[in-house]
Design a protein around this motif. Structure first.
Motif, short mmCIF file in Angstrom:
data_model
loop_
_atom_site.label_atom_id
_atom_site.label_comp_id
_atom_site.label_asym_id
_atom_site.label_seq_id
_atom_site.Cartn_x
_atom_site.Cartn_y
_atom_site.Cartn_z
N ASP A 77 0.92 4.06 -2.73
CA ASP A 77 0.84 5.76 -2.61
C ASP A 77 1.67 6.40 -3.30
OD1 ASP A 77 -1.64 5.28 -1.36
OD2 ASP A 77 -0.90 5.16 0.74
N GLU A 78 3.01 6.07 -3.15
CA GLU A 78 4.14 6.43 -3.75
C GLU A 78 3.90 6.73 -5.06
OE1 GLU A 78 8.88 5.26 -4.40
OE2 GLU A 78 7.78 4.54 -2.62
N GLY A 128 1.23 6.34 -7.14
CA GLY A 128 -0.19 6.75 -7.40
C GLY A 128 -0.91 5.61 -8.25
N ASN A 177 0.94 -1.21 0.03
CA ASN A 177 -0.02 -0.13 -0.06
C ASN A 177 0.72 1.16 -0.17
OD1 ASN A 177 -2.69 1.48 0.28
ND2 ASN A 177 -1.89 1.93 2.32
N GLU A 178 2.09 1.19 0.89
CA GLU A 178 2.86 2.24 0.83
C GLU A 178 3.32 2.44 -0.51
OE1 GLU A 178 6.30 3.51 4.08
OE2 GLU A 178 6.74 1.59 2.91
N TYR A 186 -8.16 -2.11 4.19
CA TYR A 186 -8.11 -1.61 2.69
C TYR A 186 -9.34 -1.70 1.92
CZ TYR A 186 -3.14 -2.38 4.68
OH TYR A 186 -2.13 -2.12 5.13
#
Length: 257
Positions: free
Chosen positions: A176-177, A179, A172-173, A239
Protein backbone atom coordinates in the motif's frame (compact mmCIF):
# COMPACT_ATOMS: atom_id res chain seq x y z
CA UNK A 1 -10.81 -20.40 -11.49
CA UNK A 2 -10.22 -17.89 -8.73
CA UNK A 3 -6.58 -18.84 -8.18
CA UNK A 4 -3.59 -19.80 -10.32
CA UNK A 5 -0.41 -21.16 -8.75
CA UNK A 6 2.49 -18.99 -9.90
CA UNK A 7 5.45 -20.37 -7.93
CA UNK A 8 6.34 -24.01 -8.60
CA UNK A 9 9.79 -25.58 -8.22
CA UNK A 10 10.28 -28.92 -10.00
CA UNK A 11 13.14 -31.43 -10.00
CA UNK A 12 14.78 -29.30 -12.71
CA UNK A 13 15.93 -27.16 -9.81
CA UNK A 14 18.53 -29.78 -8.93
CA UNK A 15 18.14 -31.36 -5.47
CA UNK A 16 15.42 -28.88 -4.47
CA UNK A 17 12.16 -29.79 -6.22
CA UNK A 18 10.64 -33.17 -5.38
CA UNK A 19 8.36 -33.72 -8.40
CA UNK A 20 8.70 -33.93 -12.17
CA UNK A 21 7.03 -31.18 -14.22
CA UNK A 22 4.58 -33.73 -15.59
CA UNK A 23 3.54 -34.76 -12.07
CA UNK A 24 2.87 -31.13 -11.16
CA UNK A 25 0.76 -30.58 -14.29
CA UNK A 26 -1.19 -33.82 -13.82
CA UNK A 27 -1.96 -32.98 -10.18
CA UNK A 28 -3.02 -29.47 -11.20
CA UNK A 29 -5.48 -30.97 -13.68
CA UNK A 30 -6.91 -33.23 -10.95
CA UNK A 31 -7.41 -30.19 -8.72
CA UNK A 32 -9.28 -28.36 -11.47
CA UNK A 33 -6.66 -25.77 -12.37
CA UNK A 34 -7.05 -24.10 -15.75
CA UNK A 35 -3.51 -22.66 -15.70
CA UNK A 36 -0.28 -23.04 -13.73
CA UNK A 37 3.24 -21.60 -13.85
CA UNK A 38 6.57 -23.40 -13.55
CA UNK A 39 9.31 -21.27 -11.96
CA UNK A 40 12.52 -23.23 -11.54
CA UNK A 41 15.58 -21.40 -10.28
CA UNK A 42 17.67 -19.65 -12.93
CA UNK A 43 16.60 -22.13 -15.60
CA UNK A 44 13.90 -22.90 -18.17
CA UNK A 45 15.15 -26.47 -18.58
CA UNK A 46 11.92 -28.17 -17.51
CA UNK A 47 9.60 -26.21 -19.78
CA UNK A 48 9.50 -28.68 -22.68
CA UNK A 49 8.42 -31.52 -20.35
CA UNK A 50 5.91 -29.22 -18.68
CA UNK A 51 4.53 -28.05 -22.02
CA UNK A 52 4.06 -31.63 -23.24
CA UNK A 53 2.11 -32.50 -20.08
CA UNK A 54 0.06 -29.31 -20.27
CA UNK A 55 -0.86 -30.04 -23.88
CA UNK A 56 -2.16 -33.48 -22.90
CA UNK A 57 -4.23 -32.21 -19.98
CA UNK A 58 -5.47 -29.00 -21.59
CA UNK A 59 -3.98 -26.74 -18.92
CA UNK A 60 -2.45 -23.42 -19.87
CA UNK A 61 1.26 -23.44 -19.01
CA UNK A 62 2.63 -20.08 -17.89
CA UNK A 63 6.32 -19.88 -18.71
CA UNK A 64 8.27 -18.54 -15.73
CA UNK A 65 11.54 -18.58 -13.86
CA UNK A 66 12.80 -17.72 -10.40
CA UNK A 67 15.87 -15.50 -10.64
CA UNK A 68 18.14 -15.80 -7.60
CA UNK A 69 20.33 -12.69 -7.61
CA UNK A 70 23.71 -12.20 -5.95
CA UNK A 71 22.85 -8.71 -4.71
CA UNK A 72 19.08 -8.63 -4.38
CA UNK A 73 15.90 -10.36 -3.32
CA UNK A 74 14.83 -13.17 -5.66
CA UNK A 75 12.28 -12.44 -8.40
CA UNK A 76 9.73 -14.58 -10.21
CA UNK A 77 9.67 -13.55 -13.87
CA UNK A 78 7.02 -14.34 -16.49
CA UNK A 79 7.41 -13.30 -20.15
CA UNK A 80 4.17 -11.93 -21.59
CA UNK A 81 5.08 -12.55 -25.22
CA UNK A 82 7.83 -13.74 -27.56
CA UNK A 83 9.94 -10.63 -26.95
CA UNK A 84 9.86 -11.20 -23.21
CA UNK A 85 10.74 -14.87 -23.62
CA UNK A 86 13.69 -14.02 -25.85
CA UNK A 87 15.00 -11.46 -23.37
CA UNK A 88 14.68 -13.93 -20.48
CA UNK A 89 16.54 -16.65 -22.41
CA UNK A 90 19.32 -14.19 -23.27
CA UNK A 91 19.57 -13.13 -19.62
CA UNK A 92 19.93 -16.74 -18.43
CA UNK A 93 22.59 -17.38 -21.08
CA UNK A 94 24.54 -14.37 -19.82
CA UNK A 95 24.31 -15.61 -16.24
CA UNK A 96 25.45 -19.10 -17.21
CA UNK A 97 28.47 -17.82 -19.11
CA UNK A 98 29.73 -15.86 -16.12
CA UNK A 99 30.37 -18.84 -13.88
CA UNK A 100 31.02 -22.57 -13.81
CA UNK A 101 28.72 -25.15 -15.37
CA UNK A 102 25.56 -25.78 -13.40
CA UNK A 103 25.50 -22.30 -11.87
CA UNK A 104 24.10 -18.93 -12.94
CA UNK A 105 25.39 -15.56 -11.77
CA UNK A 106 22.90 -12.72 -12.06
CA UNK A 107 22.66 -9.24 -10.56
CA UNK A 108 19.85 -6.71 -10.14
CA UNK A 109 21.13 -4.57 -12.99
CA UNK A 110 20.82 -7.53 -15.36
CA UNK A 111 17.10 -7.91 -14.64
CA UNK A 112 16.27 -4.25 -15.23
CA UNK A 113 16.86 -4.79 -18.93
CA UNK A 114 14.02 -7.30 -19.25
CA UNK A 115 11.05 -6.07 -21.24
CA UNK A 116 7.52 -7.41 -21.71
CA UNK A 117 7.61 -9.39 -18.45
CA UNK A 118 5.70 -9.58 -15.19
CA UNK A 119 7.73 -9.61 -11.94
CA UNK A 120 6.89 -10.95 -8.50
CA UNK A 121 9.17 -10.20 -5.54
CA UNK A 122 9.69 -13.36 -3.45
CA UNK A 123 8.71 -12.69 0.18
CA UNK A 124 10.90 -13.23 3.26
CA UNK A 125 10.11 -16.39 5.22
CA UNK A 126 9.84 -14.55 8.53
CA UNK A 127 9.99 -11.14 10.17
CA UNK A 128 12.92 -9.59 12.01
CA UNK A 129 11.88 -8.00 15.29
CA UNK A 130 8.27 -7.84 14.04
CA UNK A 131 9.31 -5.91 10.92
CA UNK A 132 10.18 -6.81 7.36
CA UNK A 133 13.92 -7.47 6.89
CA UNK A 134 15.67 -4.25 5.93
CA UNK A 135 17.38 -5.85 2.91
CA UNK A 136 14.00 -6.97 1.56
CA UNK A 137 12.48 -3.53 2.06
CA UNK A 138 15.38 -1.75 0.33
CA UNK A 139 15.23 -4.09 -2.65
CA UNK A 140 11.47 -3.66 -3.00
CA UNK A 141 11.82 0.12 -3.03
CA UNK A 142 14.56 -0.09 -5.67
CA UNK A 143 12.59 -2.54 -7.80
CA UNK A 144 9.54 -0.26 -7.64
CA UNK A 145 11.62 2.58 -9.09
CA UNK A 146 13.22 0.52 -11.86
CA UNK A 147 10.40 -1.68 -13.14
CA UNK A 148 7.68 -0.20 -15.33
CA UNK A 149 4.35 0.65 -13.76
CA UNK A 150 2.01 -2.30 -13.37
CA UNK A 151 4.66 -4.94 -13.97
CA UNK A 152 5.69 -5.67 -10.36
CA UNK A 153 3.86 -7.49 -7.56
CA UNK A 154 4.73 -8.35 -3.97
CA UNK A 155 4.24 -12.04 -3.19
CA UNK A 156 2.49 -13.25 -0.05
CA UNK A 157 3.05 -16.81 1.14
CA UNK A 158 2.22 -18.77 4.28
CA UNK A 159 5.28 -20.57 5.69
CA UNK A 160 3.65 -21.79 8.94
CA UNK A 161 6.47 -20.51 11.14
CA UNK A 162 4.26 -18.83 13.72
CA UNK A 163 4.18 -15.26 12.39
CA UNK A 164 2.31 -15.68 9.10
CA UNK A 165 -0.53 -13.32 10.03
CA UNK A 166 1.82 -10.48 10.90
CA UNK A 167 4.10 -11.23 7.91
CA UNK A 168 1.20 -10.96 5.46
CA UNK A 169 0.05 -7.76 7.15
CA UNK A 170 3.50 -6.17 6.85
CA UNK A 171 3.82 -7.11 3.19
CA UNK A 172 0.38 -5.70 2.46
CA UNK A 173 1.30 -2.55 4.39
CA UNK A 174 4.45 -2.08 2.26
CA UNK A 175 2.48 -2.73 -0.92
CA UNK A 176 0.00 0.00 0.00
CA UNK A 177 2.86 2.35 0.82
CA UNK A 178 4.45 2.07 -2.63
CA UNK A 179 1.27 1.48 -4.62
CA UNK A 180 2.18 -2.05 -5.67
CA UNK A 181 -0.32 -4.93 -6.01
CA UNK A 182 -0.01 -8.09 -3.89
CA UNK A 183 -0.23 -11.66 -5.16
CA UNK A 184 -0.66 -15.01 -3.38
CA UNK A 185 1.80 -17.86 -4.02
CA UNK A 186 2.30 -21.20 -2.31
CA UNK A 187 5.99 -21.81 -3.14
CA UNK A 188 5.27 -25.38 -4.31
CA UNK A 189 8.14 -27.90 -4.13
CA UNK A 190 6.24 -31.12 -4.87
CA UNK A 191 2.86 -32.15 -6.23
CA UNK A 192 1.52 -33.96 -3.14
CA UNK A 193 2.27 -33.94 0.60
CA UNK A 194 3.57 -37.52 0.41
CA UNK A 195 6.61 -36.26 -1.51
CA UNK A 196 7.86 -34.35 1.53
CA UNK A 197 10.05 -37.32 2.58
CA UNK A 198 11.70 -37.49 -0.83
CA UNK A 199 12.29 -33.75 -0.79
CA UNK A 200 13.96 -34.13 2.63
CA UNK A 201 16.30 -36.75 1.17
CA UNK A 202 17.17 -34.43 -1.73
CA UNK A 203 17.96 -31.67 0.76
CA UNK A 204 20.29 -34.00 2.67
CA UNK A 205 22.12 -34.94 -0.54
CA UNK A 206 22.47 -31.25 -1.44
CA UNK A 207 23.65 -30.25 2.03
CA UNK A 208 25.83 -33.37 2.51
CA UNK A 209 24.16 -34.40 5.76
CA UNK A 210 21.80 -37.07 7.10
CA UNK A 211 18.16 -36.89 8.12
CA UNK A 212 19.28 -37.22 11.73
CA UNK A 213 21.47 -34.11 11.70
CA UNK A 214 19.85 -32.02 8.93
CA UNK A 215 17.95 -29.88 11.44
CA UNK A 216 16.77 -26.51 10.12
CA UNK A 217 18.19 -27.21 6.66
CA UNK A 218 15.00 -29.19 5.96
CA UNK A 219 11.71 -27.49 5.16
CA UNK A 220 9.84 -27.21 8.48
CA UNK A 221 6.61 -28.85 7.27
CA UNK A 222 4.88 -30.64 4.38
CA UNK A 223 2.91 -27.60 3.22
CA UNK A 224 4.87 -26.96 0.05
CA UNK A 225 2.56 -29.16 -2.01
CA UNK A 226 0.09 -28.04 -4.67
CA UNK A 227 -3.15 -27.02 -2.98
CA UNK A 228 -6.72 -26.85 -4.21
CA UNK A 229 -8.25 -23.51 -5.16
CA UNK A 230 -10.66 -23.56 -2.22
CA UNK A 231 -7.81 -24.12 0.22
CA UNK A 232 -5.88 -21.17 -1.18
CA UNK A 233 -9.04 -19.06 -0.94
CA UNK A 234 -9.33 -20.03 2.73
CA UNK A 235 -5.68 -19.24 3.45
CA UNK A 236 -5.87 -15.80 1.83
CA UNK A 237 -9.49 -14.88 2.55
CA UNK A 238 -8.33 -11.62 4.16
CA UNK A 239 -6.52 -10.64 0.95
CA UNK A 240 -8.87 -11.28 -2.00
CA UNK A 241 -6.82 -8.90 -4.17
CA UNK A 242 -3.85 -11.25 -3.80
CA UNK A 243 -5.94 -14.07 -5.26
CA UNK A 244 -7.26 -11.88 -8.08
CA UNK A 245 -3.71 -10.90 -9.03
CA UNK A 246 -2.91 -14.53 -9.87
CA UNK A 247 -5.71 -14.45 -12.45
CA UNK A 248 -4.54 -11.10 -13.83
CA UNK A 249 -0.95 -12.28 -14.28
CA UNK A 250 -2.06 -15.53 -15.92
CA UNK A 251 -4.23 -13.57 -18.37
CA UNK A 252 -1.38 -11.15 -19.22
CA UNK A 253 1.13 -13.92 -19.99
CA UNK A 254 0.16 -15.16 -23.46
CA UNK A 255 3.46 -16.64 -24.63
CA UNK A 256 3.37 -20.35 -25.50
CA UNK A 257 6.09 -22.73 -26.66
Amino acid sequence: MKYVELQVTTNYTFLVGGSHPGEIITEAAKLGYSAIAITDRNTLAGMVRAYAAAKQTGIKLIIGCRLDLTDGVSLLVYPKNLEGYGDLCALLTTGNRRTEKGKCLLRKEDVYGLKACKFIVVPPSTLEERALPEHYRKCVLEYAERFSAGSMYLAMSRYYLGDDTQLLYRINELADEIGCPIVAVNDVHYHSAERRQLQDVLTCIREKCTIQNAGFRLLPNAERHLKAEKEMERLFRQYPKALQSTIDIAAACQFSL
